[in-house]
Design a protein around this motif. Structure first.
Motif, PDB file in Angstrom:
ATOM      1  N   UNK A   3      60.703 -29.414  55.348  1.00  0.00           N
ATOM      2  CA  UNK A   3      61.057 -30.659  54.656  1.00  0.00           C
ATOM      3  C   UNK A   3      60.200 -31.817  55.169  1.00  0.00           C
ATOM      4  N   UNK A   4      60.111 -31.952  56.498  1.00  0.00           N
ATOM      5  CA  UNK A   4      59.346 -33.062  57.070  1.00  0.00           C
ATOM      6  C   UNK A   4      57.870 -32.979  56.689  1.00  0.00           C
ATOM      7  N   UNK A   5      57.326 -31.770  56.661  1.00  0.00           N
ATOM      8  CA  UNK A   5      55.926 -31.609  56.265  1.00  0.00           C
ATOM      9  C   UNK A   5      55.708 -32.108  54.836  1.00  0.00           C
ATOM     10  N   UNK A   6      56.569 -31.680  53.926  1.00  0.00           N
ATOM     11  CA  UNK A   6      56.412 -32.104  52.528  1.00  0.00           C
ATOM     12  C   UNK A   6      56.659 -33.603  52.400  1.00  0.00           C
ATOM     13  N   UNK A   7      57.691 -34.109  53.082  1.00  0.00           N
ATOM     14  CA  UNK A   7      58.035 -35.529  52.964  1.00  0.00           C
ATOM     15  C   UNK A   7      56.956 -36.420  53.575  1.00  0.00           C
ATOM     16  N   UNK A   8      56.460 -36.037  54.733  1.00  0.00           N
ATOM     17  CA  UNK A   8      55.548 -36.912  55.467  1.00  0.00           C
ATOM     18  C   UNK A   8      54.080 -36.747  55.079  1.00  0.00           C
TER      19      UNK A   8
END
Length: 199
Positions: free
Chosen positions: A100-105
């Motif tokens: 999630x963090x990879x896609x979001x950030x």
């Protein structure tokens, strides 16, 4: 939205979209999890080379679909293929906070800036930051990080979010089915939609 502790388990995972869809369709037909597991074991439902691999896929798919409900199943069955793939990726992101963090950030930031590509360097910078911020991530070897990067790139590609290239990758701007978007938002999963749609 519930956050999970970072882990490197994704080195062994994929999105398994075809298996995800097959499992969801059986659920929509009224089969129980035990009945689906039996099909996985006795009929090689997923077409894998070993029972152990099939059960690993089943377990991962079951965990992701545990986040869904009848409303999700209905939306999924009626959605176009691109929306189905992105929804499967969305549930995987809910299961894996690092994904999630990879896609979001990384991906969302590019979409917000109206950029349509990202590089392997962008992902490496992301992981370097996570290793500085997170004690568990700090213990990962370079080989583990490389495997995570490959796994996550493949998951994003299978989910239709990106098209893999050599060193640079294209980001797809997807018009997701509105009922599917509404389902995610109404379940307090709006950050997932923000990440994959660039909101």
């Amino acid at each position: 939205m519930i956050r999970h502790e970072y882990g490197a388990g994704a080195v062994k995972w994929a999105l398994w979209f075809l298996e995800f869809r097959a499992t969801l369709e059986l659920l929509s037909e009224g089969l129980t999890w035990d009945e689906i597991k039996k099909k996985v074991e006795t009929e090689n439902l997923y077409g894998t080379s070993s029972k152990a691999r099939a059960l690993q896929i089943f377990s991962s798919t079951k965990k992701r679909l545990a986040l869904a409900d009848e409303g999700f199943i209905k939306c999924f069955l009626e959605a176009d293929l691109a929306s189905k793939k992105l929804a499967a990726l969305g549930l995987a992101m809910l299961q894996d906070s690092l994904l999630f963090d990879l896609v979001y950030e990384v991906i969302r930031d590019k979409l917000v800036l109206h950029l349509d590509e990202f590089s392997d360097g962008d992902i490496k910078v992301f992981f370097m930051a996570k290793q500085q911020q997170n004690e568990k991530a700090a213990t990962w070897t370079e080989a583990t990080i490389d495997r995570l990067i490959r796994s996550y790139r493949h998951m994003m590609s299978e989910g239709g979010l990106i098209v893999l290239g050599k060193g640079k990758h294209k980001i797809n701007k997807i018009l997701m089915d509105s009922t599917m978007v509404t389902w995610f938002v109404s379940r307090d999963y709006e950050p997932v939609m923000a990440a994959v749609l660039g909101r």
